[in-house]
Scaffold this motif. Structure first.
Motif: not given
Length: 189
Positions: A59-66
């Motif tokens: 339930n935790q939105p996560i954004i992954f970025i290079r």
């Protein structure tokens, strides 16, 4: 892109600017994500060709970025991925992330509309009397490529004199009023 989906993406960006009390450019996109309860994580490598992606874990939105993308690219990619989260795209579609293209599929177009309107709201750029993509790039801290797309849209709005038409847009403009005035005073001391 379907106008209703365009409107939804655009309005969502305005609603977030208003709800989170954003009052100046460039938008601090990482801080904004954290305020919205969305984690931003940096990685050395993602899948081939991806600068960013988003998901929901427990339930935790996560954004992954290079990590190795330039700052402006990271900012737009984070805003783009935030758009996917806010517009309900996560887990429903195969998502693609790269520079904006007019040939993008509708889901990517929606996320790009969201990101560009969040990072470079037209009514604020109008209030600042912006006259070029280079100015947009500098003021909003976005890549020149993203700023050129935004400038093309802004020129259409200038020709049609289509500013402050929607109630949400008027609220955004009012919220940025002090920033606009201080920017004008810096330009004309």
């Amino acid at each position: 892109m379907d106008y209703k989906k365009y409107q939804k993406s655009r309005n969502m960006s305005w609603e977030i600017l208003l709800k989170e009390n954003v009052r100046e450019l460039p938008v601090n996109i990482v801080e904004l994500c954290y305020k919205l309860g969305i984690a931003v994580k940096y990685y050395d490598k993602l899948e081939q060709g991806n600068d960013g992606k988003c998901t929901v874990i427990n339930n935790q939105p996560i954004i992954f970025i290079r990590k190795d993308c330039n700052r402006q690219r990271k900012r737009f990619t984070i805003a783009h991925e935030l758009g996917h989260i806010m517009l309900g795209h996560v887990g429903q579609y195969e998502l693609i992330n790269r520079e904006i293209s007019p040939n993008d599929n509708p889901i990517e177009q929606e996320a790009n509309v969201f990101a560009s309107r969040l990072l470079a709201p037209a009514c604020v750029l109008w209030g600042l009397e912006v006259k070029s993509a280079d100015e947009i790039s500098q003021i909003c801290d976005i890549s020149l490529i993203a700023a050129e797309y935004r400038w093309q849209r802004l020129q259409k709005l200038y020709k049609r004199n289509k500013f402050l038409v929607a109630p949400l847009e008027r609220e955004v403009y009012k919220q940025f009023q002090n920033f606009i005035l201080s920017h004008q005073h810096q330009a004309n001391p």
